[in-house]
Design an enzyme around this catalytic site. Sequence first.
Site, PDB file in Angstrom:
ATOM      1  CG  MET A 164      -1.928  -1.141   1.136  1.00 17.79           C
ATOM      2  SD  MET A 164      -3.348  -0.960   1.923  1.00 17.79           S
ATOM      3  CE  MET A 164      -2.959  -0.485   3.703  1.00 17.79           C
ATOM      4  N   GLY A 181       4.785 -10.092   3.896  1.00 17.54           N
ATOM      5  CA  GLY A 181       5.450 -10.231   4.842  1.00 17.54           C
ATOM      6  C   GLY A 181       4.780 -11.071   6.057  1.00 17.54           C
ATOM      7  CB  SER A 185       3.273   2.335   6.570  1.00 19.80           C
ATOM      8  OG  SER A 185       3.842   1.659   5.497  1.00 19.80           O
ATOM      9  NE  ARG A 186      -3.029   1.082   9.774  1.00 19.87           N
ATOM     10  CZ  ARG A 186      -3.325   0.392   8.855  1.00 19.87           C
ATOM     11  NH1 ARG A 186      -2.808  -1.004   8.730  1.00 19.87           N
ATOM     12  NH2 ARG A 186      -4.161   0.546   8.012  1.00 19.87           N
ATOM     13  CG  ASP A 225      15.061  -0.093   5.645  1.00 24.43           C
ATOM     14  OD1 ASP A 225      14.957   0.451   4.488  1.00 24.43           O
ATOM     15  OD2 ASP A 225      15.707  -0.144   6.332  1.00 24.43           O
ATOM     16  N   GLY A 226      11.353  -3.090   5.220  1.00 18.25           N
ATOM     17  CA  GLY A 226      10.568  -4.217   5.345  1.00 18.25           C
ATOM     18  C   GLY A 226      10.084  -4.649   3.811  1.00 18.25           C
ATOM     19  CG  HIS A 227       7.104  -1.978   2.262  1.00 21.88           C
ATOM     20  ND1 HIS A 227       7.004  -0.988   3.150  1.00 21.88           N
ATOM     21  CD2 HIS A 227       5.901  -2.667   2.282  1.00 21.88           C
ATOM     22  CE1 HIS A 227       5.534  -1.005   3.506  1.00 21.88           C
ATOM     23  NE2 HIS A 227       4.955  -2.093   2.951  1.00 21.88           N
TER      24      HIS A 227
END
Length: 288
Positions: free
Chosen positions: A30, A148, A187-188, A35-37
Site C-alpha cells: 500500500m 510479509g 508504515s503505521r 526497509d521491510g518492503h
Amino acid sequence: MPTIHHHISELRLALRPYRTAQRIALVPTMGNLHDGHLELVKIAKQHADIVVVSIFVNPTQFGVGEDFDSYPRTLEEDVAKLATVGADYVFAPTIDEMYPVLPPPTSVLTGAITEQLCGKTRPTHFDGVGIVVSKLFNIVQPDVAIFGQKDYQQLAIIKQLVRDLSYPIEIIGAPIVRATDGLALSSRNQYLSESERKTAPILQQELQYLAKQIGDNQQPLDMLLVAARERMTSAGFIIDYLEVKTAELTAVGDESINNHQDLVILVAAWLGRARLLDNQLVKINKIR
Ligand code: PAF
C-alpha cells in the site's frame, strides 16, 4: 528507475513479452515503503527475473472510521526507494481503475479463518484484502508473490485463497523486519509519538518472554496469557487480541498443547493512534 504504470491494460502489455521464458514476481503493497518492503523486493528478485511492485491504498480493506484518508501516500519517494533495490515495474492504479463499481458487488469469500483475530474487530478487512489480492493476481499473473510474515493472518488467508482458487502462484512469506530495538517495521509506526515509540518495543519483548514460558510448558497457557495481557496493559497498550494458535491458526489449549510442535503467538495492540501487529513462533521444548 522502475517503469510506472497506472492502467491495467498498459501493465499487461508491458509484461506480455516476459511471460513465456521469464518468471514474474509480485510484491503487493500500500506504499509508504520502509526497509521491510524493500526486503520483500530483494526476496522477490531471488525468485524471479522481473519484479512488479503494486502500490495501492486499497479502500475496501479499511473499515468505517479507520485511517484510509490519512494513510500516508508517498509515491515519488516509494519509486526512488524501489530503484535502489532493482524493482522493474511499479503498478500504481487509481481507485476507479481498480474498482469500476465501489464497493465491488463481487466478493472473494475467504471463510472462517477471517473471522478470528483481526477479523473480530475489523470484520470487513479480509474481504477487502481478498478481492484486491485476487485482482492483483489476475492483473499481474505472477509466478510468485511475496508477503510479509508480520501480517501472519493475512499470509495464511492468501495461502488458502491460492489453494482454493487454484492460482498458479507460489506464495512466499518473508521474515519480519525489525528496528534495532525489536519493533516490527510498519508504515503505521509513524503514528507513534516520541514517547510511544520508546514504549513500542515492549510488545516484542513480551512476545519473546511469553514464547519462552510457553515453550517451557510449565504453567497453564491461560495463566501465562492473562499475566502477559496485564503487563502489556500496564505498559500502556490497549490489547485488541493476544492469542496462541497452531501455525495453521487453529485453536490450542492446555489439553492440546503437547500435540503441537509449532505454535504462534499473535498480538494486535493499540498504542496511541497506532495499531501494532506482531507475532512470534514458539517451539514446545518440554512435554508436560
Ligand atoms: O499488506 C498489505 O500491505 C495489504 O494488505 C496488501 C496485501 C498490499 C493488500 O492491499
